[in-house]
Write an enzyme that holds these catalytic residues in place. Sequence first.
Site, short mmCIF file in Angstrom:
data_model
loop_
_atom_site.label_atom_id
_atom_site.label_comp_id
_atom_site.label_asym_id
_atom_site.label_seq_id
_atom_site.Cartn_x
_atom_site.Cartn_y
_atom_site.Cartn_z
N LYS A 14 0.45 -2.33 10.92
CA LYS A 14 0.05 -3.74 10.93
C LYS A 14 1.24 -4.67 11.19
O LYS A 14 1.15 -5.57 12.00
CB LYS A 14 -0.52 -4.16 9.56
CG LYS A 14 -1.84 -3.53 9.20
CD LYS A 14 -2.26 -4.01 7.81
CE LYS A 14 -1.21 -3.75 6.77
NZ LYS A 14 -1.27 -2.64 5.93
N ARG A 89 -6.83 -8.76 0.51
CA ARG A 89 -6.98 -7.34 0.22
C ARG A 89 -8.08 -7.08 -0.80
O ARG A 89 -8.39 -5.92 -1.08
CB ARG A 89 -5.69 -6.82 -0.39
CG ARG A 89 -4.74 -6.09 0.56
CD ARG A 89 -3.45 -5.85 -0.22
NE ARG A 89 -2.67 -4.76 0.25
CZ ARG A 89 -1.64 -4.87 1.09
NH1 ARG A 89 -1.37 -6.01 1.64
NH2 ARG A 89 -0.94 -3.82 1.39
N ARG A 128 9.07 6.60 7.33
CA ARG A 128 9.61 5.26 7.10
C ARG A 128 10.50 5.25 5.84
O ARG A 128 11.51 4.57 5.79
CB ARG A 128 8.47 4.25 6.94
CG ARG A 128 8.97 2.83 6.68
CD ARG A 128 7.86 1.81 6.75
NE ARG A 128 7.10 1.74 5.52
CZ ARG A 128 6.02 0.99 5.35
NH1 ARG A 128 5.53 0.28 6.35
NH2 ARG A 128 5.40 0.97 4.20
N ARG A 134 12.10 2.22 1.26
CA ARG A 134 11.26 1.36 0.41
C ARG A 134 10.87 2.11 -0.87
O ARG A 134 10.45 3.26 -0.82
CB ARG A 134 9.99 0.96 1.17
CG ARG A 134 10.08 -0.43 1.74
CD ARG A 134 8.89 -0.77 2.58
NE ARG A 134 7.63 -0.76 1.86
CZ ARG A 134 6.50 -1.27 2.33
NH1 ARG A 134 6.50 -1.83 3.52
NH2 ARG A 134 5.39 -1.21 1.64
N ARG A 145 -1.55 4.03 -2.87
CA ARG A 145 -1.80 2.84 -2.05
C ARG A 145 -2.96 3.09 -1.08
O ARG A 145 -3.78 2.21 -0.82
CB ARG A 145 -0.54 2.44 -1.27
CG ARG A 145 0.44 1.66 -2.16
CD ARG A 145 1.87 1.73 -1.66
NE ARG A 145 2.04 1.31 -0.30
CZ ARG A 145 2.99 1.79 0.52
NH1 ARG A 145 3.82 2.73 0.11
NH2 ARG A 145 3.07 1.36 1.75
#
Length: 190
Positions: A14, A89, A128, A134, A145
Amino acid sequence: MSRLLIIGPPGAGKGTQAVKISERLEIVAISTGDIFRANVKGGTPLGVEAKKYIDAGNFVPDSVTNNMVEDRLAQEDVANGFLLDGYPRTSAQVDALDAMLKAQNVELDAVLQLTADDDELVARLLKRAEIEGRADDTEEVIRHRLSLYNEETRIVVERYEERGIVRKVDGLGAIDEVTERVLAALNVSA
Ligand code: ADP
């Protein structure tokens, strides 16, 4: 096409697509995840509050998130339009956004739904994690998630489907290929 949402599971790309599309359409891309991370990094009160949720892969409470988005949408650079990434969300966030837009006398033009299967998403996010580090990109938190997305965010898509404004785009493939698909879905030339 100047007021858009982009919705998709974590890892669907996204953020990457939001930047490209917003450049093409000359509108601002607003990512709630990025705003939260900037606040966490800056150690602001909002960041300190949000960090508790983000690190565990949970949603920041609606009241906190809604206020933050309301402030952002009131800024001048939003006048030409916006692409919201990561919001709404939850169903309560859909209601909040409806109220914000109504107060400004504007409407959403389209909701882009980026799709991808869970295994591909987990693989991308683990990759990632190696690059960006992260804190919420560990396999356990990623799976959490994803399940939150499937449980909570599906209803968001359904609510916009009822309005007939959802454009579904396959998020698998090269970045530029996906961008072309998105622009085609919006009837915008590349
Ligand atoms: P993802 O790749 O999981 O979609 P984001 O960068 O969009 O990640 O968001 C990271 C985290 O920020 C989320 O897991 C959540 O804790 C918080 N967050 C972002 N947007 C929202 C929102 N609309 N409501 C609640 N929490 C949010």
